[in-house]
Design an enzyme around this catalytic site. Sequence first.
Site: not given
Length: 234
Positions: A115, A185
């Site tokens: 990112h 997650s």
Amino acid sequence: MLKEYVESSNYIVFFGGAGVSTESGIPDFRSVDGLYNQKWKYPPEVMISRTFFEEKTAEFFEFYKAKLLHLDAQPNSAHLALAALEKAGKLKAVITQNIDGLHQKAGSKNVIELHGSVYRNYCVSCNTAYEVEKITEASDTPLCNCDGIIRPDVVLYEETLDDNMITKAINHIRRADMLIIGGTSLGVYPAAGLIQYFAGDKLVLINKTATHIDNDADLVIRENIGDALLFFLT
Ligand code: ZN
């Protein structure tokens, strides 16, 4: 068990998410205590979008500087342990979704920042590179000498990830004999897709809450990543 895994591996790849940095005081966007619960005019996924950057640029930078820049944050034991594993020749790459540069601060060399990074900034008009201070020192919108807007080299909402970065990450995951996934997650693209390329025999998950691939893992550790990896620093 993790220790034995590390000892018997020669090509470890670490894939990390926001949970890696929370122990350094950087809030997780998607956790209950994260940015979503704080009071801003718009939710973070709006304020960190391409549209918002283009249409409300000054507000974008106000939010960005207040909530996404954590220049004083220090690496925690997870970052330090991973850097030590790399130095020992065991770990070949860190693939991270974080933009805080803490892996490099800890000494990691081969870091794939899916990112982007708050430490890289460039002019949208002429592409000139700028240090992060150019952002922090600007009173509102940081401007280049050419009057173009200087933006961080981070992937905003509505923007796509860099293909070269993805390819690099896949190549490392393909070659890995051990993949450690920590602090995520795995709900966010491209995390779930990337791990399909893993062909090794030691898939380790370190996460405080359950993930949908827990059953596929060879080892699941419900701890802070820093605590789980601490043995490697002592
Ligand atoms: Zn410029």
